[in-house]
Scaffold this motif. Structure first.
Motif, PDB file in Angstrom:
ATOM      1  N   TYR A  79       0.836  -1.192   0.000  1.00  0.00           N
ATOM      2  CA  TYR A  79       0.000   0.000   0.000  1.00  0.00           C
ATOM      3  C   TYR A  79       0.871   1.242   0.000  1.00  0.00           C
ATOM      4  O   TYR A  79       1.961   1.250   0.590  1.00  0.00           O
ATOM      5  N   VAL A  80       0.377   2.303  -0.630  1.00  0.00           N
ATOM      6  CA  VAL A  80       1.104   3.570  -0.629  1.00  0.00           C
ATOM      7  C   VAL A  80       0.109   4.708  -0.871  1.00  0.00           C
ATOM      8  O   VAL A  80      -0.877   4.545  -1.599  1.00  0.00           O
ATOM      9  N   TRP A  81       0.374   5.856  -0.219  1.00  0.00           N
ATOM     10  CA  TRP A  81      -0.431   7.051  -0.473  1.00  0.00           C
ATOM     11  C   TRP A  81       0.333   7.898  -1.471  1.00  0.00           C
ATOM     12  O   TRP A  81       1.462   8.329  -1.223  1.00  0.00           O
ATOM     13  N   ALA A  82      -0.273   8.153  -2.626  1.00  0.00           N
ATOM     14  CA  ALA A  82       0.374   8.935  -3.682  1.00  0.00           C
ATOM     15  C   ALA A  82      -0.696   9.595  -4.533  1.00  0.00           C
ATOM     16  O   ALA A  82      -1.771   9.010  -4.758  1.00  0.00           O
ATOM     17  N   HIS A  83      -0.413  10.801  -5.001  1.00  0.00           N
ATOM     18  CA  HIS A  83      -1.334  11.529  -5.889  1.00  0.00           C
ATOM     19  C   HIS A  83      -2.722  11.662  -5.259  1.00  0.00           C
ATOM     20  O   HIS A  83      -3.754  11.423  -5.898  1.00  0.00           O
ATOM     21  N   ASP A  84      -2.720  11.963  -3.951  1.00  0.00           N
ATOM     22  CA  ASP A  84      -3.959  12.252  -3.201  1.00  0.00           C
ATOM     23  C   ASP A  84      -4.915  11.068  -3.105  1.00  0.00           C
ATOM     24  O   ASP A  84      -6.144  11.246  -3.046  1.00  0.00           O
ATOM     25  N   ARG A  85      -4.369   9.856  -3.087  1.00  0.00           N
ATOM     26  CA  ARG A  85      -5.233   8.689  -2.906  1.00  0.00           C
ATOM     27  C   ARG A  85      -4.406   7.493  -2.425  1.00  0.00           C
ATOM     28  O   ARG A  85      -3.174   7.502  -2.490  1.00  0.00           O
ATOM     29  N   LEU A  86      -5.117   6.479  -1.924  1.00  0.00           N
ATOM     30  CA  LEU A  86      -4.475   5.239  -1.520  1.00  0.00           C
ATOM     31  C   LEU A  86      -4.372   4.315  -2.716  1.00  0.00           C
ATOM     32  O   LEU A  86      -5.325   4.162  -3.480  1.00  0.00           O
ATOM     33  N   VAL A 123       5.650   6.363   0.925  1.00  0.00           N
ATOM     34  CA  VAL A 123       6.304   5.252   1.623  1.00  0.00           C
ATOM     35  C   VAL A 123       5.445   3.998   1.460  1.00  0.00           C
ATOM     36  O   VAL A 123       4.228   4.042   1.674  1.00  0.00           O
ATOM     37  N   VAL A 124       6.059   2.897   1.078  1.00  0.00           N
ATOM     38  CA  VAL A 124       5.318   1.670   0.764  1.00  0.00           C
ATOM     39  C   VAL A 124       5.222   0.760   1.981  1.00  0.00           C
ATOM     40  O   VAL A 124       6.240   0.440   2.622  1.00  0.00           O
ATOM     41  N   LEU A 125       4.010   0.362   2.303  1.00  0.00           N
ATOM     42  CA  LEU A 125       3.741  -0.553   3.404  1.00  0.00           C
ATOM     43  C   LEU A 125       3.519  -1.948   2.835  1.00  0.00           C
ATOM     44  O   LEU A 125       2.576  -2.168   2.078  1.00  0.00           O
ATOM     45  N   TYR A 126       4.407  -2.881   3.175  1.00  0.00           N
ATOM     46  CA  TYR A 126       4.280  -4.272   2.713  1.00  0.00           C
ATOM     47  C   TYR A 126       3.706  -5.128   3.843  1.00  0.00           C
ATOM     48  O   TYR A 126       4.054  -4.948   5.020  1.00  0.00           O
ATOM     49  N   GLY A 127       2.870  -6.097   3.478  1.00  0.00           N
ATOM     50  CA  GLY A 127       2.326  -6.969   4.506  1.00  0.00           C
ATOM     51  C   GLY A 127       1.621  -8.184   3.932  1.00  0.00           C
ATOM     52  O   GLY A 127       1.633  -8.426   2.722  1.00  0.00           O
TER      53      GLY A 127
END
Length: 240
Positions: A79-86, A123-127
């Motif tokens: 997951y990542v927040w970029a360009h004003d969206r998830l 920032v990328v969240l891996y899970g």
């Protein structure tokens, strides 16, 4: 599998490129499908891989400080927040928003995923998405859960200390050994009851899938790149 050696290759040479060998990418199951979309522009989010300890038993240095986490069995997500969206993706593809897709279902079920990504844009969240494989961890009837196992920013993966500090315990994979000195005897941690099922009797669906071992101090090795290794539980392999 035996194949003729290309002309001029010596013992110890890497022939991956010469022989056109690539890593197998099995197709995602129907439960992990959904419409794809292009990767978010400007975001570095490489496909996440962990090599098997049995293939590289000499990478870890005896006595170096390591953190060992439980390897949870589910579906890889990022997951990542970029360009004003998830943005949400599986291991190899990014998925359009869809409440039935496993990566989006987890994000909708746990708003802390989006909250974390909003706090750390780019920032990328891996899970791991839980509840979609044979080990359910208590998630049934279409319910899913999420546990983070790594965070990546423009400088690289977060050190273990920062990862633990910024993510609550119930949002990250369980830690089985915190800053212990590496010794192969610690491989025994791969077997046993899953930390997430500690109140359940030992059954085929409550055991650990295995462990992931990584140095406290991030480092790389020419053989595998970033140093971290997995060991699948003998109990899991025998019962599945």
């Amino acid at each position: 599998l035996m194949m003729p050696v290309p002309y001029g290759v010596l013992v110890g040479d890497t022939v991956t490129e010469t022989m056109g060998i690539t890593r197998s990418q099995p197709p995602e199951s129907l439960t992990m499908g959904g419409d794809q979309e292009p990767a978010p522009e400007g975001v570095w989010a490489p496909v996440y891989d962990v090599e098997d300890y049995l293939r590289y038993p000499d990478i870890l240095q005896l006595g170096e400080l390591v953190v060992i986490t439980e390897k949870l069995h589910g579906g890889n997500a990022r997951y990542v927040w970029a360009h004003d969206r998830l943005w949400a993706g599986s291991r190899t593809t990014w998925k359009k928003p869809d409440p039935e897709n496993f990566v989006w279902k987890a994000a909708y079920a746990d708003p802390r995923i989006e909250a974390f990504c909003r706090e750390y844009p780019g920032v990328v969240l891996y899970g791991e998405i839980l509840g979609i494989q044979d080990l359910k961890y208590g998630f049934t009837k279409g319910k899913v859960g999420f546990r983070a196992f790594d965070v990546l920013d423009g400088s690289g993966f977060w050190p273990v200390a920062r990862f633990v500090e910024r993510l609550p315990t119930d949002l990250r994979v369980p830690i089985l050994c915190d800053a212990g000195k590496w010794d192969p005897v610690l491989l025994s941690l791969a077997d046993g009851l899953s930390t997430l099922m500690s109140n359940e009797p030992v059954r085929k669906d409550t055991i650990r899938e295995g462990i992931v071992i990584k140095p406290v101090v991030e480092r790389t090795d020419l053989a595998i790149g970033r140093v971290q290794l997995k060991r699948v539980s003998d109990q899991y392999m025998e019962s599945h």
